[in-house]
Design a protein around this motif. Structure first.
Motif, PDB file in Angstrom:
ATOM      1  N   ASP A 135       0.831  -1.205   0.000  1.00  0.00           N
ATOM      2  CA  ASP A 135       0.000   0.000   0.000  1.00  0.00           C
ATOM      3  C   ASP A 135       0.867   1.258   0.000  1.00  0.00           C
ATOM      4  OD1 ASP A 135      -2.992  -1.007   0.629  1.00  0.00           O
ATOM      5  OD2 ASP A 135      -1.544  -2.221   1.724  1.00  0.00           O
ATOM      6  N   ASP A 136       1.947   1.246   0.776  1.00  0.00           N
ATOM      7  CA  ASP A 136       2.884   2.369   0.758  1.00  0.00           C
ATOM      8  C   ASP A 136       3.483   2.538  -0.631  1.00  0.00           C
ATOM      9  OD1 ASP A 136       2.775   3.009   3.589  1.00  0.00           O
ATOM     10  OD2 ASP A 136       3.893   1.169   3.926  1.00  0.00           O
ATOM     11  N   GLN A 137       3.811   1.407  -1.261  1.00  0.00           N
ATOM     12  CA  GLN A 137       4.395   1.464  -2.594  1.00  0.00           C
ATOM     13  C   GLN A 137       3.426   2.083  -3.599  1.00  0.00           C
ATOM     14  OE1 GLN A 137       7.126   1.734  -4.078  1.00  0.00           O
ATOM     15  NE2 GLN A 137       7.925  -0.350  -4.324  1.00  0.00           N
ATOM     16  N   ALA A 138       2.169   1.674  -3.533  1.00  0.00           N
ATOM     17  CA  ALA A 138       1.155   2.221  -4.438  1.00  0.00           C
ATOM     18  C   ALA A 138       1.016   3.728  -4.245  1.00  0.00           C
ATOM     19  CB  ALA A 138      -0.180   1.526  -4.208  1.00  0.00           C
ATOM     20  N   GLU A 139       1.001   4.158  -2.991  1.00  0.00           N
ATOM     21  CA  GLU A 139       0.892   5.590  -2.706  1.00  0.00           C
ATOM     22  C   GLU A 139       2.105   6.347  -3.232  1.00  0.00           C
ATOM     23  OE1 GLU A 139      -1.490   4.391   1.369  1.00  0.00           O
ATOM     24  OE2 GLU A 139       0.461   5.387   1.498  1.00  0.00           O
ATOM     25  N   LEU A 154       8.776   6.859 -10.389  1.00  0.00           N
ATOM     26  CA  LEU A 154       7.750   5.832 -10.572  1.00  0.00           C
ATOM     27  C   LEU A 154       8.196   4.490 -10.012  1.00  0.00           C
ATOM     28  CD1 LEU A 154       6.356   6.488 -14.164  1.00  0.00           C
ATOM     29  CD2 LEU A 154       5.341   7.101 -11.976  1.00  0.00           C
ATOM     30  N   ALA A 155       9.497   4.301  -9.880  1.00  0.00           N
ATOM     31  CA  ALA A 155      10.007   3.047  -9.309  1.00  0.00           C
ATOM     32  C   ALA A 155       9.657   2.918  -7.837  1.00  0.00           C
ATOM     33  CB  ALA A 155      11.525   2.974  -9.494  1.00  0.00           C
ATOM     34  N   GLY A 156       9.232   4.014  -7.234  1.00  0.00           N
ATOM     35  CA  GLY A 156       8.728   3.952  -5.877  1.00  0.00           C
ATOM     36  C   GLY A 156       9.793   3.704  -4.835  1.00  0.00           C
ATOM     37  N   ILE A 157       9.433   2.921  -3.827  1.00  0.00           N
ATOM     38  CA  ILE A 157      10.300   2.653  -2.689  1.00  0.00           C
ATOM     39  C   ILE A 157      11.203   1.474  -3.020  1.00  0.00           C
ATOM     40  CG2 ILE A 157      10.340   2.074  -0.222  1.00  0.00           C
ATOM     41  CD1 ILE A 157       7.366   3.083  -0.171  1.00  0.00           C
ATOM     42  N   PRO A 158      12.518   1.635  -2.976  1.00  0.00           N
ATOM     43  CA  PRO A 158      13.393   0.505  -3.302  1.00  0.00           C
ATOM     44  C   PRO A 158      13.373  -0.555  -2.213  1.00  0.00           C
ATOM     45  CG  PRO A 158      14.694   2.378  -2.553  1.00  0.00           C
ATOM     46  CD  PRO A 158      13.270   2.862  -2.652  1.00  0.00           C
ATOM     47  N   ALA A 159      13.442  -1.811  -2.624  1.00  0.00           N
ATOM     48  CA  ALA A 159      13.476  -2.901  -1.649  1.00  0.00           C
ATOM     49  C   ALA A 159      14.774  -2.905  -0.859  1.00  0.00           C
ATOM     50  CB  ALA A 159      13.304  -4.239  -2.357  1.00  0.00           C
ATOM     51  N   ALA A 160      15.825  -2.372  -1.446  1.00  0.00           N
ATOM     52  CA  ALA A 160      17.127  -2.310  -0.766  1.00  0.00           C
ATOM     53  C   ALA A 160      17.847  -1.046  -1.192  1.00  0.00           C
ATOM     54  CB  ALA A 160      17.962  -3.533  -1.106  1.00  0.00           C
ATOM     55  N   ALA A 224       1.954  -1.358  -7.739  1.00  0.00           N
ATOM     56  CA  ALA A 224       3.175  -1.999  -7.257  1.00  0.00           C
ATOM     57  C   ALA A 224       3.918  -2.671  -8.411  1.00  0.00           C
ATOM     58  CB  ALA A 224       2.847  -3.019  -6.168  1.00  0.00           C
ATOM     59  N   ARG A 225       3.186  -3.287  -9.359  1.00  0.00           N
ATOM     60  CA  ARG A 225       3.831  -3.878 -10.533  1.00  0.00           C
ATOM     61  C   ARG A 225       4.496  -2.801 -11.378  1.00  0.00           C
ATOM     62  NH1 ARG A 225      -0.780  -7.088 -10.742  1.00  0.00           N
ATOM     63  NH2 ARG A 225      -1.687  -5.803 -12.394  1.00  0.00           N
ATOM     64  N   THR A 226       3.817  -1.672 -11.511  1.00  0.00           N
ATOM     65  CA  THR A 226       4.413  -0.547 -12.244  1.00  0.00           C
ATOM     66  C   THR A 226       5.727  -0.134 -11.606  1.00  0.00           C
ATOM     67  OG1 THR A 226       2.253   0.283 -12.954  1.00  0.00           O
ATOM     68  CG2 THR A 226       4.060   1.864 -12.919  1.00  0.00           C
ATOM     69  N   ALA A 227       5.759  -0.079 -10.281  1.00  0.00           N
ATOM     70  CA  ALA A 227       6.988   0.290  -9.572  1.00  0.00           C
ATOM     71  C   ALA A 227       8.099  -0.711  -9.861  1.00  0.00           C
ATOM     72  CB  ALA A 227       6.724   0.378  -8.078  1.00  0.00           C
ATOM     73  N   ALA A 228       7.773  -1.999  -9.854  1.00  0.00           N
ATOM     74  CA  ALA A 228       8.792  -3.025 -10.086  1.00  0.00           C
ATOM     75  C   ALA A 228       9.369  -2.910 -11.497  1.00  0.00           C
ATOM     76  CB  ALA A 228       8.192  -4.411  -9.859  1.00  0.00           C
ATOM     77  N   ILE A 229       8.507  -2.679 -12.483  1.00  0.00           N
ATOM     78  CA  ILE A 229       8.972  -2.534 -13.870  1.00  0.00           C
ATOM     79  C   ILE A 229       9.819  -1.279 -14.024  1.00  0.00           C
ATOM     80  CG2 ILE A 229       8.221  -2.165 -16.249  1.00  0.00           C
ATOM     81  CD1 ILE A 229       5.686  -3.829 -15.488  1.00  0.00           C
ATOM     82  N   ALA A 230       9.344  -0.172 -13.455  1.00  0.00           N
ATOM     83  CA  ALA A 230      10.084   1.086 -13.552  1.00  0.00           C
ATOM     84  C   ALA A 230      11.431   0.983 -12.847  1.00  0.00           C
ATOM     85  CB  ALA A 230       9.257   2.221 -12.951  1.00  0.00           C
TER      86      ALA A 230
END
Length: 339
Positions: A135-139, A154-160, A224-230
Motif C-alpha cells: 500500500d505504501d508502494q502504491a501511494e 515511478l520506481a517507488g520505494i526501493p526494496a534495498a 506496485a507492478r508498475t513500480a517493479a517494472i520502472a
C-alpha cells in the motif's frame, strides 16, 4: 471464510532481507506494519542452524516526539518487541525540524533515518529493516505521477538501498494487521495517517479508496507492478550512464570544477544524458538535481542562446564554455567553493 494469515510469506521475505550472522534492527513505530515485521523477524532471531544461524534481530523504536502520548506509545512498542524475543531493543529520539522548508513529512523522515544511523552505530548493527508495504508502494507511485518526476520516481520505494531493507513490499496493510492479530499484538493507529493536511494521508484515505471503487479493486497491485517494472528500467539506464560518465569527464582542476565533453554528452539519448548530468552534480558535491533542474541543464547543453549559469541544488552552477576559449565544447560544473 477468513483469508489465511500470511506468516510464511512474511517470514520468507524477512529471511531474505537479513544480514546472516549479524545484528539486524527492525525499525518500529508501534504501528501494525512495523510490529508485523518484528513478529516475522523474531522467527529468525538466534537460529542455531540453517542459513541464519547466529543472526540476531533487535529493534529500534523511533520517537519523533510529535504526539503527546509518544513516550507511552514507545514504551508499549518496546514491551511487545521484547515479548517477541528481540534483543537489543532501544528507543532513539528523532530530531524533527518542524519549520523545515522540506515539509513536516519529509522532516520526520530525515529525523527518522538519522535515528536509524545512530542506532546502527551505537549497537553495531549491519542492517535496518523497515515496514513499508504494498500500500505504501502504491501511494509512492501515485506521488511520483503527481510530481512528474520520471522513471526513478515511478520506481517507488526501493526494496534495498544501502543498509536498509524493506521486505514487506509484497504484503498489503491488511496482511500486517492479520499478522499482528495472530500474535496478539496491539498496534497504534497514528492519527497523522488520516490527517488531511498531509498529502500522503489524503492519498490513503480519499484517493486510493476512490480508485479501488471506481477503477479497479486491485489498483494497489497494479501500481506496485508498475513500480517493479520502472525500477528495473531505471536501474538499467543508471548502469549505462555510470559506464559512459567517466569517458566524458575531464580531470577536475584544483578548484574542484568538473568538465564534461559536450559532443559526447549530446550524442547520448536524453534518458542517459540527464543521468550523466546528475552523476556529475553529485560528483561535484551537490545533491541529486530535481527533474526541473536537469531539464534546464539539458537545454543549456543542447546549445540554447544562454551559456548559463544554471543553478542546481547545493549552490552548484553549470555553464557552457564560450566560443573562442579553452572551455569551448565543455559543460562546466562549479561548486560554491570554486566561485
Amino acid at each position: 471464510m477468513a483469508a489465511p494469515v500470511p506468516l510464511h510469506p512474511a517470514r520468507r521475505a524477512v529471511g531474505e532481507a537479513l544480514a546472516p550472522g549479524e545484528l539486524n534492527l527492525v525499525g518500529c513505530s508501534g504501528g501494525a506494519d512495523s510490529l508485523a515485521l518484528a513478529a516475522a523477524a523474531s522467527w529468525h532471531h538466534r537460529k542455531e542452524s540453517g542459513p541464519h544461524a547466529g543472526t540476531r534481530v533487535g529493534a529500534v523504536v523511533v520517537d519523533h516526539h510529535l504526539h503527546p502520548r509518544s513516550v507511552e506509545i514507545s514504551g508499549q512498542a518496546v514491551r511487545q518487541l521484547k515479548g517477541l524475543g528481540l534483543e537489543p531493543v532501544r528507543i532513539v529520539s528523532a530530531d524533527v525540524d518542524c519549520d523545515s522548508r522540506q515539509g513536516p513529512e519529509a522532516a520526520a523522515r530525515t529525523g527518522r533515518y538519522a535515528a536509524f544511523r545512530k542506532a546502527m552505530s551505537e549497537l553495531g548493527a549491519a542492517r535496518v529493516l523497515t515496514a513499508h508495504t504494498k500500500d505504501d508502494q502504491a501511494e509512492q507511485v501515485l506521488l511520483g505521477l503527481a510530481r512528474g518526476s520520471g522513471t526513478r520516481s515511478l520506481a517507488g520505494i526501493p526494496a534495498a538501498r544501502g543498509p536498509y531493507r524493506r521486505p514487506l513490499l509484497e504484503l498489503a496493510r491488511a496482511d500486517t494487521e492479520a499478522i499482528c492479530a495472530h500474535h496478539g499484538l496491539t498496534w497504534w493507529e497514528d492519527p497523522a495517517n488520516s490527517d488531511p493536511r498531509y498529502l500522503r494521508s489524503r492519498l490513503r484515505t480519499d484517493v486510493m479508496p476512490h480508485l479501488r471503487e471506481h477503477l479497479s479493486p486491485t489498483i494497489a497491485d497494479s501500481l506496485a507492478r508498475t513500480a517493479a517494472i520502472a525500477a528495473e528500467d531505471a536501474a538499467y539506464l543508471e548502469s549505462q550512464a555510470k559506464e559512459i560518465f567517466p569517458t566524458l569527464l575531464e580531470d577536475p582542476d584544483a578548484s574542484g570544477a568538473l568538465r564534461l565533453q559536450l559532443k559526447g554528452l549530446r550524442a547520448q539519448p536524453p534518458a542517459i544524458r540527464r543521468r550523466i548530468v546528475a552523476l556529475a552534480a553529485v560528483a561535484a558535491g551537490a545533491p541529486a538535481p530535481s527533474s526541473e533542474r536537469l531539464q534546464a541543464v539539458e537545454r543549456l547543453a543542447s546549445g540554447s542562446r544562454s551559456r548559463g549559469p544554471v543553478q542546481l541544488e547545493g549552490e552548484l552552477e553549470v555553464y557552457r564554455g564560450a566560443r573562442g576559449t579553452a572551455e569551448y565544447g565543455k559543460l562546466i560544473l562549479i561548486p560554491p567553493s570554486s566561485g
